[in-house]
Design a protein around this motif. Structure first.
Motif, PDB file in Angstrom:
ATOM      1  N   ILE A  26      -0.606  -5.335   6.060  1.00  0.00           N
ATOM      2  CA  ILE A  26      -1.113  -4.232   5.276  1.00  0.00           C
ATOM      3  C   ILE A  26      -1.569  -5.071   3.674  1.00  0.00           C
ATOM      4  CG2 ILE A  26      -0.009  -2.837   3.542  1.00  0.00           C
ATOM      5  CD1 ILE A  26      -0.564  -1.419   6.112  1.00  0.00           C
ATOM      6  N   ASN A  27      -0.881  -6.146   3.498  1.00  0.00           N
ATOM      7  CA  ASN A  27      -1.120  -6.707   2.244  1.00  0.00           C
ATOM      8  C   ASN A  27      -2.557  -7.456   2.296  1.00  0.00           C
ATOM      9  OD1 ASN A  27       1.016  -5.897   1.097  1.00  0.00           O
ATOM     10  ND2 ASN A  27       2.085  -7.974   1.071  1.00  0.00           N
ATOM     11  N   ALA A  39       0.679  -1.211   0.040  1.00  0.00           N
ATOM     12  CA  ALA A  39       0.124   0.007   0.002  1.00  0.00           C
ATOM     13  C   ALA A  39       0.721   1.220   0.017  1.00  0.00           C
ATOM     14  CB  ALA A  39      -1.011   0.075   1.350  1.00  0.00           C
ATOM     15  N   ARG A  40       0.394   2.231  -0.529  1.00  0.00           N
ATOM     16  CA  ARG A  40       1.062   3.340  -0.843  1.00  0.00           C
ATOM     17  C   ARG A  40       0.129   4.626  -0.063  1.00  0.00           C
ATOM     18  NH1 ARG A  40       5.698   5.635  -3.036  1.00  0.00           N
ATOM     19  NH2 ARG A  40       5.812   7.431  -3.684  1.00  0.00           N
ATOM     20  N   ILE A  41       0.737   5.253   1.016  1.00  0.00           N
ATOM     21  CA  ILE A  41      -0.143   6.479   1.589  1.00  0.00           C
ATOM     22  C   ILE A  41       0.845   7.459   1.781  1.00  0.00           C
ATOM     23  CG2 ILE A  41      -1.493   6.861   3.585  1.00  0.00           C
ATOM     24  CD1 ILE A  41      -2.438   4.181   3.908  1.00  0.00           C
ATOM     25  N   ALA A  42       0.133   8.728   1.662  1.00  0.00           N
ATOM     26  CA  ALA A  42       1.209   9.864   1.749  1.00  0.00           C
ATOM     27  C   ALA A  42       2.287   9.902   1.380  1.00  0.00           C
ATOM     28  CB  ALA A  42       1.280  10.137   3.356  1.00  0.00           C
ATOM     29  N   GLY A  43       2.405   9.154   0.235  1.00  0.00           N
ATOM     30  CA  GLY A  43       3.963   9.211  -0.544  1.00  0.00           C
ATOM     31  C   GLY A  43       4.751   8.153   0.042  1.00  0.00           C
ATOM     32  N   ASN A  86       4.782  -4.571   4.708  1.00  0.00           N
ATOM     33  CA  ASN A  86       3.910  -5.946   4.858  1.00  0.00           C
ATOM     34  C   ASN A  86       4.003  -6.139   6.275  1.00  0.00           C
ATOM     35  OD1 ASN A  86       1.581  -7.500   4.571  1.00  0.00           O
ATOM     36  ND2 ASN A  86       3.052  -9.064   3.888  1.00  0.00           N
ATOM     37  N   LYS A  87       3.610  -5.397   7.288  1.00  0.00           N
ATOM     38  CA  LYS A  87       3.495  -5.447   8.891  1.00  0.00           C
ATOM     39  C   LYS A  87       2.397  -5.199   9.232  1.00  0.00           C
ATOM     40  CE  LYS A  87       8.480  -4.263   9.515  1.00  0.00           C
ATOM     41  NZ  LYS A  87       9.212  -3.548  10.238  1.00  0.00           N
ATOM     42  N   THR A  98       3.369   3.604  11.234  1.00  0.00           N
ATOM     43  CA  THR A  98       4.575   4.606  12.022  1.00  0.00           C
ATOM     44  C   THR A  98       5.530   4.791  10.962  1.00  0.00           C
ATOM     45  OG1 THR A  98       5.388   2.643  13.022  1.00  0.00           O
ATOM     46  CG2 THR A  98       3.872   3.480  14.263  1.00  0.00           C
ATOM     47  N   HIS A  99       5.753   4.223   9.813  1.00  0.00           N
ATOM     48  CA  HIS A  99       6.624   4.577   8.672  1.00  0.00           C
ATOM     49  C   HIS A  99       6.436   5.902   8.038  1.00  0.00           C
ATOM     50  CE1 HIS A  99       7.788   0.495   9.280  1.00  0.00           C
ATOM     51  NE2 HIS A  99       9.004   0.632   8.693  1.00  0.00           N
ATOM     52  N   ILE A 100       5.223   6.272   8.310  1.00  0.00           N
ATOM     53  CA  ILE A 100       4.918   7.823   7.645  1.00  0.00           C
ATOM     54  C   ILE A 100       5.112   8.612   8.796  1.00  0.00           C
ATOM     55  CG2 ILE A 100       2.984   9.297   6.942  1.00  0.00           C
ATOM     56  CD1 ILE A 100       1.203   6.691   6.472  1.00  0.00           C
ATOM     57  N   TYR A 101       6.301   9.705   8.255  1.00  0.00           N
ATOM     58  CA  TYR A 101       6.585  10.679   9.062  1.00  0.00           C
ATOM     59  C   TYR A 101       5.617  11.512   9.735  1.00  0.00           C
ATOM     60  CZ  TYR A 101       9.418  14.725  10.446  1.00  0.00           C
ATOM     61  OH  TYR A 101      10.149  16.001  11.121  1.00  0.00           O
ATOM     62  N   GLY A 102       5.584  11.751  10.990  1.00  0.00           N
ATOM     63  CA  GLY A 102       4.674  12.313  11.769  1.00  0.00           C
ATOM     64  C   GLY A 102       3.424  11.428  12.438  1.00  0.00           C
ATOM     65  N   ILE A 103       3.293  10.176  12.274  1.00  0.00           N
ATOM     66  CA  ILE A 103       2.542   9.102  12.686  1.00  0.00           C
ATOM     67  C   ILE A 103       3.053   8.431  13.812  1.00  0.00           C
ATOM     68  CG2 ILE A 103       0.827   7.409  12.341  1.00  0.00           C
ATOM     69  CD1 ILE A 103       0.034   8.945   9.971  1.00  0.00           C
ATOM     70  N   GLY A 104       2.885   8.403  15.033  1.00  0.00           N
ATOM     71  CA  GLY A 104       3.699   7.164  15.792  1.00  0.00           C
ATOM     72  C   GLY A 104       2.761   6.271  16.093  1.00  0.00           C
TER      73      GLY A 104
END
Length: 126
Positions: A44-45, A2-6, A11-12, A19-25
């Motif tokens: 995710i998959n 999946a691709r969210i916010a660039g 697949n976890k 949390t791999h998105i900057y700004g989300i903990g």
């Protein structure tokens, strides 16, 4: 994948992947999963395209992430430097900003140690 916010999410479990998105903990990821009604134990998959779209809309509408957040943080630091306050001065010099000691243990901010030549003894005499 999946691709969210660039960001391509690994697949976890959903809450960990977000949390791999900057700004989300972790706590924000769990709240996002609660709002969208997605089980945090799913991977995710295993999500449907509809679930991914739900995640994407919640993140885009309610959270400042990635580029927008990085820009805001850098502008805040630039503002501190421009007004010449103590925190801005510490940012400019590359020293710890929040009161940590620097005599020892500040290597992350200060970088590699720079050796300073010690005093040399005079030859032949007192």
């Amino acid at each position: 994948m999946a691709r969210i916010a660039g960001v391509d999410l690994p697949n976890k479990h959903v809450d960990i992947s977000l949390t791999h998105i900057y700004g989300i903990g972790r706590s924000a990821a769990i709240k996002i999963c609660g709002k969208t009604g997605i089980d945090t134990e799913k991977r995710i998959n295993d999500l449907s395209q509809d679930d991914v779209n739900k995640l994407r809309t919640v993140i885009e509408n309610e959270y400042k992430v990635e580029g927008r957040l990085r820009t805001e943080v850098s502008l805040n630091i630039k503002r501190l430097i421009d007004i010449g306050c103590y925190r801005g001065f510490r940012h400019r010099k590359g020293l710890p900003v929040r009161g940590q000691r620097t005599r020892t243990n500040a290597r992350t901010r200060k970088g590699k140690p720079k050796t300073v030549a010690g005093k040399r003894k005079k030859k032949g005499g007192k």
